[in-house]
Design a protein around this motif. Structure first.
Motif, PDB file in Angstrom:
ATOM      1  N   THR A   1     -20.156  31.974  34.380  1.00 32.56           N
ATOM      2  CA  THR A   1     -21.430  31.488  34.719  1.00 32.56           C
ATOM      3  C   THR A   1     -22.212  30.932  33.545  1.00 32.56           C
ATOM      4  OG1 THR A   1     -22.687  33.598  34.566  1.00 32.56           O
ATOM      5  CG2 THR A   1     -21.380  33.207  36.517  1.00 32.56           C
ATOM      6  N   GLY A   2     -23.067  29.787  33.869  1.00 33.84           N
ATOM      7  CA  GLY A   2     -23.566  29.004  32.994  1.00 33.84           C
ATOM      8  C   GLY A   2     -22.660  28.608  31.842  1.00 33.84           C
ATOM      9  N   GLY A   3     -21.446  27.886  32.187  1.00 31.73           N
ATOM     10  CA  GLY A   3     -20.285  27.623  31.425  1.00 31.73           C
ATOM     11  C   GLY A   3     -20.479  26.098  31.013  1.00 31.73           C
ATOM     12  N   ALA A   4     -21.563  25.448  31.319  1.00 33.61           N
ATOM     13  CA  ALA A   4     -21.656  23.950  30.836  1.00 33.61           C
ATOM     14  C   ALA A   4     -22.239  23.662  29.599  1.00 33.61           C
ATOM     15  CB  ALA A   4     -22.641  23.255  31.880  1.00 33.61           C
ATOM     16  N   ARG A   5     -22.492  24.534  28.909  1.00 41.55           N
ATOM     17  CA  ARG A   5     -23.192  24.373  27.333  1.00 41.55           C
ATOM     18  C   ARG A   5     -23.028  25.784  26.547  1.00 41.55           C
ATOM     19  NH1 ARG A   5     -29.230  22.826  29.076  1.00 41.55           N
ATOM     20  NH2 ARG A   5     -29.463  22.819  26.739  1.00 41.55           N
ATOM     21  N   GLY A   6     -23.495  25.562  25.242  1.00 39.28           N
ATOM     22  CA  GLY A   6     -23.678  26.496  24.680  1.00 39.28           C
ATOM     23  C   GLY A   6     -22.632  27.534  24.407  1.00 39.28           C
ATOM     24  N   ILE A   7     -23.015  28.891  24.420  1.00 37.48           N
ATOM     25  CA  ILE A   7     -21.929  30.109  24.310  1.00 37.48           C
ATOM     26  C   ILE A   7     -20.983  29.842  25.397  1.00 37.48           C
ATOM     27  CG2 ILE A   7     -21.664  32.299  24.432  1.00 37.48           C
ATOM     28  CD1 ILE A   7     -24.282  32.728  22.585  1.00 37.48           C
TER      29      ILE A   7
ATOM     30  N   THR B   1     -36.732  36.204  35.453  1.00 36.60           N
ATOM     31  CA  THR B   1     -35.908  36.771  34.353  1.00 36.60           C
ATOM     32  C   THR B   1     -34.877  37.752  35.077  1.00 36.60           C
ATOM     33  OG1 THR B   1     -37.621  36.354  32.481  1.00 36.60           O
ATOM     34  CG2 THR B   1     -36.006  38.026  32.282  1.00 36.60           C
ATOM     35  N   ILE B   2     -35.702  38.678  35.725  1.00 30.01           N
ATOM     36  CA  ILE B   2     -34.907  39.717  36.672  1.00 30.01           C
ATOM     37  C   ILE B   2     -33.906  39.041  37.497  1.00 30.01           C
ATOM     38  CG2 ILE B   2     -34.957  41.400  38.109  1.00 30.01           C
ATOM     39  CD1 ILE B   2     -36.098  42.142  35.155  1.00 30.01           C
ATOM     40  N   ALA B   3     -34.263  37.917  38.001  1.00 30.43           N
ATOM     41  CA  ALA B   3     -33.282  37.312  39.335  1.00 30.43           C
ATOM     42  C   ALA B   3     -32.204  36.853  38.443  1.00 30.43           C
ATOM     43  CB  ALA B   3     -33.941  36.231  39.871  1.00 30.43           C
ATOM     44  N   VAL B   4     -32.401  35.988  37.173  1.00 29.00           N
ATOM     45  CA  VAL B   4     -31.169  35.466  36.588  1.00 29.00           C
ATOM     46  C   VAL B   4     -30.377  36.444  35.824  1.00 29.00           C
ATOM     47  CG1 VAL B   4     -30.408  33.583  34.967  1.00 29.00           C
ATOM     48  CG2 VAL B   4     -32.259  33.265  36.763  1.00 29.00           C
TER      49      VAL B   4
ATOM     50  N   ALA C   1      -5.690  30.660  30.448  1.00 27.86           N
ATOM     51  CA  ALA C   1      -6.444  30.778  32.068  1.00 27.86           C
ATOM     52  C   ALA C   1      -6.998  29.425  32.564  1.00 27.86           C
ATOM     53  CB  ALA C   1      -7.732  31.621  31.689  1.00 27.86           C
ATOM     54  N   ASP C   2      -7.028  29.448  33.771  1.00 30.04           N
ATOM     55  CA  ASP C   2      -7.639  28.511  34.589  1.00 30.04           C
ATOM     56  C   ASP C   2      -9.051  28.682  34.654  1.00 30.04           C
ATOM     57  OD1 ASP C   2      -5.216  26.776  35.242  1.00 30.04           O
ATOM     58  OD2 ASP C   2      -4.735  28.213  36.838  1.00 30.04           O
ATOM     59  N   VAL C   3      -9.880  27.982  34.653  1.00 32.05           N
ATOM     60  CA  VAL C   3     -11.294  28.189  34.552  1.00 32.05           C
ATOM     61  C   VAL C   3     -12.310  27.422  35.291  1.00 32.05           C
ATOM     62  CG1 VAL C   3     -13.104  28.388  32.808  1.00 32.05           C
ATOM     63  CG2 VAL C   3     -10.745  28.755  31.901  1.00 32.05           C
ATOM     64  N   ALA C   4     -13.258  28.193  36.196  1.00 34.67           N
ATOM     65  CA  ALA C   4     -14.252  27.696  36.766  1.00 34.67           C
ATOM     66  C   ALA C   4     -15.568  27.907  35.836  1.00 34.67           C
ATOM     67  CB  ALA C   4     -14.286  28.019  38.113  1.00 34.67           C
ATOM     68  N   VAL C   5     -16.671  26.954  35.978  1.00 34.90           N
ATOM     69  CA  VAL C   5     -17.686  27.304  35.441  1.00 34.90           C
ATOM     70  C   VAL C   5     -18.888  26.837  36.398  1.00 34.90           C
ATOM     71  CG1 VAL C   5     -16.936  26.534  33.017  1.00 34.90           C
ATOM     72  CG2 VAL C   5     -17.966  24.843  34.384  1.00 34.90           C
ATOM     73  N   THR C   6     -20.078  27.591  36.002  1.00 31.93           N
ATOM     74  CA  THR C   6     -21.099  27.265  36.944  1.00 31.93           C
ATOM     75  C   THR C   6     -22.144  26.557  36.105  1.00 31.93           C
ATOM     76  OG1 THR C   6     -22.349  29.461  36.666  1.00 31.93           O
ATOM     77  CG2 THR C   6     -20.742  29.402  38.379  1.00 31.93           C
ATOM     78  N   TYR C   7     -23.095  25.623  36.838  1.00 34.16           N
ATOM     79  CA  TYR C   7     -24.043  25.242  36.043  1.00 34.16           C
ATOM     80  C   TYR C   7     -25.269  25.005  37.127  1.00 34.16           C
ATOM     81  CZ  TYR C   7     -22.807  20.853  38.800  1.00 34.16           C
ATOM     82  OH  TYR C   7     -22.544  20.057  39.765  1.00 34.16           O
ATOM     83  N   ARG C   8     -26.276  24.873  36.699  1.00 31.86           N
ATOM     84  CA  ARG C   8     -27.521  24.625  37.547  1.00 31.86           C
ATOM     85  C   ARG C   8     -27.967  23.111  37.551  1.00 31.86           C
ATOM     86  NH1 ARG C   8     -33.352  25.083  37.363  1.00 31.86           N
ATOM     87  NH2 ARG C   8     -33.374  25.270  35.108  1.00 31.86           N
ATOM     88  N   GLN C   9     -28.157  22.425  36.244  1.00 33.20           N
ATOM     89  CA  GLN C   9     -28.583  21.152  36.470  1.00 33.20           C
ATOM     90  C   GLN C   9     -27.630  20.258  35.460  1.00 33.20           C
ATOM     91  OE1 GLN C   9     -32.735  21.626  35.086  1.00 33.20           O
ATOM     92  NE2 GLN C   9     -33.429  21.370  37.064  1.00 33.20           N
TER      93      GLN C   9
ATOM     94  N   SER D   1     -28.126  30.823  39.340  1.00 30.55           N
ATOM     95  CA  SER D   1     -27.958  32.080  39.271  1.00 30.55           C
ATOM     96  C   SER D   1     -29.308  33.003  39.820  1.00 30.55           C
ATOM     97  CB  SER D   1     -27.578  32.482  37.642  1.00 30.55           C
ATOM     98  OG  SER D   1     -26.417  32.054  37.548  1.00 30.55           O
ATOM     99  N   ALA D   2     -30.212  32.591  40.036  1.00 33.47           N
ATOM    100  CA  ALA D   2     -31.218  33.129  40.673  1.00 33.47           C
ATOM    101  C   ALA D   2     -31.208  33.225  42.057  1.00 33.47           C
ATOM    102  CB  ALA D   2     -32.656  32.314  40.313  1.00 33.47           C
ATOM    103  N   ASP D   3     -30.154  32.458  42.969  1.00 38.75           N
ATOM    104  CA  ASP D   3     -29.961  32.772  44.161  1.00 38.75           C
ATOM    105  C   ASP D   3     -28.629  33.410  44.410  1.00 38.75           C
ATOM    106  OD1 ASP D   3     -29.077  31.860  46.720  1.00 38.75           O
ATOM    107  OD2 ASP D   3     -29.615  29.941  46.636  1.00 38.75           O
ATOM    108  N   PRO D   4     -28.808  34.752  44.997  1.00 45.54           N
ATOM    109  CA  PRO D   4     -27.774  35.328  45.208  1.00 45.54           C
ATOM    110  C   PRO D   4     -26.554  34.745  46.291  1.00 45.54           C
ATOM    111  CG  PRO D   4     -29.767  36.546  45.679  1.00 45.54           C
ATOM    112  CD  PRO D   4     -30.067  35.209  45.382  1.00 45.54           C
ATOM    113  N   ASP D   5     -27.198  33.929  47.145  1.00 46.39           N
ATOM    114  CA  ASP D   5     -25.913  33.387  47.978  1.00 46.39           C
ATOM    115  C   ASP D   5     -25.284  32.216  47.017  1.00 46.39           C
ATOM    116  OD1 ASP D   5     -26.565  34.699  50.229  1.00 46.39           O
ATOM    117  OD2 ASP D   5     -28.180  33.413  50.797  1.00 46.39           O
TER     118      ASP D   5
END
Length: 247
Positions: free
Chosen positions: A13-19, A112-115, A32-40, A66-70
């Protein structure tokens, strides 16, 4: 090329940038084959996907806040559908909201808590339905979860400290199924949001025993170890990759 993760599928998750991007690429390098999530950051996510594909691995980018559970659940399930399975979940997505305790409001608290807390919990909950024996859940915390040396970090520190409890609880719950759960706490790491040549970088680096920032690859190396077969007996652990920041 090392292929200790050959045949495995990972979601970062959050795999589009940085760490997160560093972790995604290292897992792909290890097979590994890899999926990444991104928000924007669609362009950055697409670039990471191309880099992974250039290594001969399959890759997919999934837009998910990641703030959206669905959205989190959808990202986990889509990874398993598109890439055929799920073996490794890396909870990396986070927000970094800082400020004095009497300045941050309810909106900042809830975001903060959501994400940083609910997001990893929901992702782990969804992933547990797909993971089999040998599955891995690895969360990315922070050095300030153990040592908040500057004012204004109470909210962020609290959220990252929560991951230690989540890690230990899940390790107990999922251990009988052969699934390990661990937490990696990076120290100051050279990214576009916290550059090693930034205005406060010298002071921050001075809190480490090594006197310098990490590279994303330094964090990714520990994550890759925990994801691989040599860490099969490591679970419920909190590992600081912080250059001695918390020493």
């Amino acid at each position: 090329m090392t292929t200790t993760l050959d045949g495995k599928v990972a979601l970062v998750t959050g795999g589009a940038r940085g760490i997160g991007a560093g972790i995604a690429l290292r897992l792909a390098q290890d097979g590994a084959d890899v999926a990444v999530t991104y928000r924007q950051s669609a362009d950055r996510a697409a670039a990471v996907v191309r880099q992974i594909q250039a290594l001969g691995r399959r890759a997919v980018a999934v837009q998910a806040d990641s703030a959206d559970p669905d959205a989190v659940r959808h990202a986990v399930d889509r990874t398993a559908i598109v890439l055929g399975r799920l073996d490794i979940l890396v909870n990396n997505a986070a927000v970094f909201l800082v400020g004095a305790v009497d300045e941050l409001g309810t909106d900042e608290l809830e975001q903060t808590i959501a994400v940083n807390v609910r997001g990893p919990y929901v992702a782990a909950q969804a992933a547990a339905r797909h993971l089999g024996d040998g599955g891995r859940i690895i969360s990315i915390g922070s050095n300030v979860g153990e040592r908040a040396v500057f004012p204004g970090l109470a909210l962020y520190s609290m959220s990252k400290t929560a991951l230690a409890g989540l890690t230990r609880g899940l390790a107990r719950e999922l251990g009988p199924r052969g699934i390990t759960v661990n937490l990696v706490n990076p120290g100051p790491t050279d990214t576009d949001t916290n550059p090693a040549d930034g205005p406060n970088a010298q002071a921050i680096a001075g809190f480490t025993a090594l006197g310098r920032y990490a590279r994303p690859a330094d964090i990714a190396a520990t994550v890759a170890h925990l994801a691989g077969p040599d860490a099969a007996y490591v679970t419920g652990a909190v590992i600081n990759v912080d250059g001695g920041f918390t020493s």
